[in-house]
Scaffold this active site. Structure first.
Site, PDB file in Angstrom:
ATOM      1  N   ILE A  87       0.838  -1.204   0.000  1.00 43.48           N
ATOM      2  CA  ILE A  87       0.000   0.000   0.000  1.00 43.48           C
ATOM      3  C   ILE A  87       0.868   1.248   0.000  1.00 43.48           C
ATOM      4  CG2 ILE A  87      -1.688   1.328   1.322  1.00 43.48           C
ATOM      5  CD1 ILE A  87      -2.841  -1.323   2.309  1.00 43.48           C
TER       6      ILE A  87
ATOM      7  N   SER B 207      -4.012   2.325   8.819  1.00 45.78           N
ATOM      8  CA  SER B 207      -3.367   1.039   9.099  1.00 45.78           C
ATOM      9  C   SER B 207      -4.072   0.296  10.230  1.00 45.78           C
ATOM     10  CB  SER B 207      -1.886   1.252   9.417  1.00 45.78           C
ATOM     11  OG  SER B 207      -1.708   2.111  10.532  1.00 45.78           O
TER      12      SER B 207
ATOM     13  N   GLU C 179     -13.683  -0.059  17.900  1.00 47.96           N
ATOM     14  CA  GLU C 179     -14.576   0.050  16.748  1.00 47.96           C
ATOM     15  C   GLU C 179     -15.848  -0.753  16.990  1.00 47.96           C
ATOM     16  OE1 GLU C 179     -12.646  -1.015  13.129  1.00 47.96           O
ATOM     17  OE2 GLU C 179     -11.039   0.475  13.343  1.00 47.96           O
TER      18      GLU C 179
ATOM     19  N   HIS D  76     -13.608   2.631   8.959  1.00 46.76           N
ATOM     20  CA  HIS D  76     -12.808   1.483   8.523  1.00 46.76           C
ATOM     21  C   HIS D  76     -13.222   1.032   7.117  1.00 46.76           C
ATOM     22  CE1 HIS D  76     -10.265  -1.990  10.310  1.00 46.76           C
ATOM     23  NE2 HIS D  76     -10.014  -1.837   9.020  1.00 46.76           N
TER      24      HIS D  76
ATOM     25  N   GLY E  54     -11.261   1.766   4.284  1.00 46.71           N
ATOM     26  CA  GLY E  54     -10.142   1.909   3.366  1.00 46.71           C
ATOM     27  C   GLY E  54     -10.200   0.943   2.197  1.00 46.71           C
ATOM     28  N   GLY E  55     -10.564  -0.294   2.462  1.00 45.30           N
ATOM     29  CA  GLY E  55     -10.663  -1.287   1.399  1.00 45.30           C
ATOM     30  C   GLY E  55     -12.086  -1.563   0.973  1.00 45.30           C
TER      31      GLY E  55
END
Length: 419
Positions: free
Chosen positions: A172, A249, A279, A302, A304-305
């Site tokens: 990444i 991350s 979370e 969360h 990011g992906g």
């Protein structure tokens, strides 16, 4: 690809009835994974959209052969103990920290993940965050939504010509590097291991050197004891005044209160965070963090992906690895079972043997083969510190007595025939 996987599935005459293999996929695993399992002949597939608590998982995991999870469901020691038929677990995400790896290894459960399938999605969000923070978009958007018109260029900058510091120059981090240079940014990076730079990126000798020079710092490090709370008061004070921080991350790498102090005292100009120490487990659950309500802070849940492209790539990648493991014994991509890249054997019968990694096991396996007059056509072995994995191709179907003797061998963890 899907075509070659289907061809391999046809060639592999599995000795187990696929219709009896029970697959449980949790947390909204992408439909592409379900489609791959169905195309390969597996019909007992149950899916859920949300995560399961340990209690709920203990109730459902009996008789499950394949478990698919993402980042929320915890495959604990208790769940693994309960799952006496579990062959493999697919983590449809980057990491495997939600799995009790020592127990998975001890029980010969193959754990697969997809560490690189969402690389582009995460990298794009990092670049978007760079632009949003330097333009102070979070606070201006909030003001407009509240009916205030903050048309002002004070403290707002282009990313072109700014220095981006990347901590962690893996898949990444290096992808971020390429995208950032395309926008005219200067890129520097630090990694604990020597890495070949891409483009004009320059390696720094230390994190401190990187922090002194960077207008933007982005974190791409694993969640380990070495990185826990690495972003603390000392770290933040070494950053340039009015620089910004991005963390996509792990939440535990940040001391959130230290960041609150740095932004409140106007040393840090902004923060973008996609991961947090605490979370919520489910979509729609209440989220609370001391980072909320700060100026020029962009918080995302969360994601990011979380693009359709990334989730589809992850779905096909992990499902493909599991199917190959089921039907050929190929364990490439597993983080628990030693990696064996096995050839197809159409005229042989394959037995898979997972055992404690101690001397003499292979000799004992061969003795058992000889006892049952099984001619070995091929034999493949790989080990790690804890376990060994052997695939043996023989010229005739394994007898019940041969399998029983292998299972009763002192160091045996798991024995399975595939064809």
């Amino acid at each position: 690809n899907k075509l070659s996987l289907q061809q391999n599935s046809v060639m592999a005459l599995t000795s187990f009835p696929k219709e009896k293999i029970k697959i449980l996929l949790l947390e909204g695993v992408h439909p592409a994974a379900v489609e791959m399992f169905r195309d390969a002949g597996y019909t007992q597939i149950e899916t859920t959209t949300g995560a399961l608590s340990e209690k709920e998982l203990l109730q459902k995991i009996n008789n499950v052969h394949i478990l698919g999870i993402r980042s929320k469901t915890q495959l604990t020691a208790a769940a693994i103990k309960q799952a006496d038929k579990l062959i493999a677990t697919g983590c449809f995400c980057i990491g495997v920290n939600q799995v009790s790896m020592s127990d998975a290894i001890e029980n010969g459960i193959a754990v697969f993940n997809s560490p690189f399938s969402n690389t582009r999605s995460v990298a794009e969000l990092v670049i978007a965050n760079c632009i949003m923070l330097l333009r102070r978009i979070p606070e201006k958007s909030k003001a407009v939504l509240a009916g205030q018109w903050l048309k002002d260029s004070a403290g707002c900058f282009e990313v072109r010509g700014k220095t981006l510091g990347i901590i962690g120059y893996g898949h990444i981090g290096s992808q971020v590097s390429v995208l950032a240079e395309a926008l005219g940014m200067k890129v520097i990076f630090y990694d604990v291991e020597p890495k070949l730079s891409l483009g004009n990126a320059k390696a720094c000798k230390s994190i401190n050197d990187l922090l002194k020079l960077s207008d933007i710092v982005t974190l791409h490090v694993p969640g380990t004891s070495a990185t826990r709370n690495m972003v603390n008061e000392s770290f933040l004070r070494k950053m340039k005044k009015d620089s910004v921080l991005i963390n996509l991350s792990r939440g535990e790498v940040m001391d959130e209160q230290a960041i609150v102090n740095a932004i409140t005292e106007k040393h840090l100009a902004g923060l973008a965070a996609d991961v947090f120490i605490d979370e919520p487990q489910q979509k729609g659950d209440l989220f609370q963090s001391p980072l909320q309500h700060l100026n020029n802070v962009l918080l995302t849940p969360h994601i990011g992906g979380s693009t359709l492209e990334a989730q589809e790539n992850i779905g096909t990648d992990v499902a493909g690895k599991i199917i190959r493991y089921l039907e050929t014994g190929n364990s490439m991509g597993s983080v628990s079972v030693p990696a064996l890249n096995l050839p197809l054997q159409q005229s042989a019968h394959r037995i898979l043997h997972i055992h404690h990694n101690v001397p003499g096991v292979l000799s004992e396996i061969n003795t058992i083969m000889s006892k049952h007059k099984a001619n070995i056509l091929g034999q493949y072995l790989q080990t790690n510190n804890a376990i060994g994995y052997v695939a043996v191709d023989i010229d005739k179907k394994a007898s019940a007595g041969l399998i029983a003797d292998l299972k009763n061998s002192k160091e045996t963890i798991r024995v399975r025939g595939v064809y």
